[in-house]
Design an enzyme around this catalytic site. Sequence first.
Site, short mmCIF file in Angstrom:
data_model
loop_
_atom_site.label_atom_id
_atom_site.label_comp_id
_atom_site.label_asym_id
_atom_site.label_seq_id
_atom_site.Cartn_x
_atom_site.Cartn_y
_atom_site.Cartn_z
N GLY A 107 -46.97 127.99 56.00
CA GLY A 107 -45.88 128.49 56.84
C GLY A 107 -44.59 127.78 56.50
O GLY A 107 -44.28 127.58 55.34
N ASP B 132 -54.55 122.50 46.82
CA ASP B 132 -53.81 123.64 47.36
C ASP B 132 -54.15 123.69 48.84
O ASP B 132 -54.97 122.92 49.34
CB ASP B 132 -54.23 124.95 46.67
CG ASP B 132 -53.47 126.15 47.22
OD1 ASP B 132 -52.23 126.08 47.27
OD2 ASP B 132 -54.10 127.13 47.63
N GLU C 16 -57.14 134.35 52.84
CA GLU C 16 -57.91 133.27 53.47
C GLU C 16 -58.87 133.81 54.53
O GLU C 16 -59.89 133.21 54.82
CB GLU C 16 -56.97 132.23 54.10
CG GLU C 16 -56.22 131.38 53.08
CD GLU C 16 -57.08 130.33 52.37
OE1 GLU C 16 -58.09 129.90 52.94
OE2 GLU C 16 -56.74 129.97 51.23
N THR D 287 -50.67 130.69 43.97
CA THR D 287 -51.99 130.58 43.32
C THR D 287 -53.06 131.45 43.98
O THR D 287 -54.13 131.64 43.42
CB THR D 287 -52.46 129.12 43.29
OG1 THR D 287 -52.34 128.57 44.60
CG2 THR D 287 -51.63 128.31 42.32
N HIS D 288 -52.76 131.95 45.17
CA HIS D 288 -53.71 132.89 45.78
C HIS D 288 -53.68 134.27 45.10
O HIS D 288 -54.67 135.00 45.15
CB HIS D 288 -53.38 133.08 47.27
CG HIS D 288 -53.82 131.95 48.15
ND1 HIS D 288 -53.17 130.74 48.18
CD2 HIS D 288 -54.83 131.86 49.05
CE1 HIS D 288 -53.77 129.95 49.06
NE2 HIS D 288 -54.77 130.60 49.60
N CYS E 20 -50.31 124.67 43.85
CA CYS E 20 -49.57 125.36 44.90
C CYS E 20 -48.13 125.49 44.42
O CYS E 20 -47.46 124.48 44.16
CB CYS E 20 -49.65 124.54 46.19
SG CYS E 20 -48.58 125.16 47.50
N ASN E 21 -47.68 126.74 44.29
CA ASN E 21 -46.30 126.96 43.83
C ASN E 21 -45.29 126.46 44.84
O ASN E 21 -44.23 125.95 44.48
CB ASN E 21 -46.06 128.45 43.60
CG ASN E 21 -46.80 128.97 42.40
OD1 ASN E 21 -46.27 129.05 41.31
ND2 ASN E 21 -48.07 129.31 42.58
N THR E 22 -45.61 126.64 46.13
CA THR E 22 -44.67 126.23 47.17
C THR E 22 -44.40 124.73 47.06
O THR E 22 -43.25 124.29 47.09
CB THR E 22 -45.24 126.60 48.56
OG1 THR E 22 -45.81 127.90 48.49
CG2 THR E 22 -44.17 126.56 49.61
N1 DGL Z 1 -51.18 128.95 47.21
C1 DGL Z 1 -49.91 128.45 47.67
C2 DGL Z 1 -48.85 128.68 46.61
O1 DGL Z 1 -49.16 128.76 45.44
C3 DGL Z 1 -49.45 128.97 49.02
C4 DGL Z 1 -50.39 128.67 50.15
C5 DGL Z 1 -49.75 128.51 51.52
O2 DGL Z 1 -48.78 129.19 51.86
O3 DGL Z 1 -50.25 127.68 52.25
O4 DGL Z 1 -47.67 128.72 46.91
#
Ligand code: DGL
Length: 267
Positions: A41, A8, A148, A181-182, A71-73
């Site tokens: 970003g 992630d 973060e 995931t955050h 990481c979902n993104t």
């Molecule tokens: N934790 C990431 C997610 O699940 C996003 C982190 C990021 O934007 O860098 O999408």
Amino acid sequence: MTAIGIYDSGLGGLTVLRALQQQLPQEPVVYFGDTARVPKGTPSPGEFVTFWREILTWLGRQGVKMVLVACNTSSALVLEQLQREFPWPILGLILPGARAAVARGRRIGVLATPATVASGAYPRAIREACPQAGVWQVPCPALVPLIEQGYSHTPEMRQVLQRYLAPLLSVQVDTVVYGCTHYPLLDDLMAELLPPHVQRIDPAVALVQAAARELDALGLRHHGPTGGVRFGVSGDPVHFQHLAQRWLGTIPIVERVTLPTCLTVGD
Ligand code: DGL
């Protein structure tokens, strides 16, 4: 090849690590946090693929047998491309998360990064799993940077979260998916701010169930003693160690990793 790789942009992968250690404690793990580039970003699509190509190349060199995209993104934007390029199973969060959500409710709210929301990946996967389900998404650009920077337990975070939850409460969702995931790191606060009947879905739990099935199908389960975790980050190891300690309950040993360079080819 023995370990499961998790990656992630930073702390978010810890929620996937937690689910993995609860369900598959014997599996050795290599954890990579791309903290030098968090939050992601809005990189161009080409840059985004390059980031993850570099990370997966590094994980491959550590001898992973499977990778969980924590990481979902990335799961929403680049998963299929990465699955085509690398030889081991690479599992993402969107499908397991969508299926877990429709197993619990029909009025589904999704909190996610702006890029995940814009991709439409969750509404697509949720409607595919259950065409009758209603889906409402809220982009939450402030949450990853605040987490973060260590502001998870502050009045400022509470205010920001109240603002993001308001549109979901106004349409009376019965389920909220943590589409980043955050966000499970804010679960205590979410539980306070949401009515008690609203189900809170952490897709990592279902992702790890899917990983267990895949490991069994491929005969890749580790049956030895409990596996350890190796942590690598691209940014400051001490900063990560300090923040991760709060969530892990122990001080992790963290190494700084220099990723191999992969060229960005055309956007
Ligand atoms: N934790 C990431 C997610 O699940 C996003 C982190 C990021 O934007 O860098 O999408």
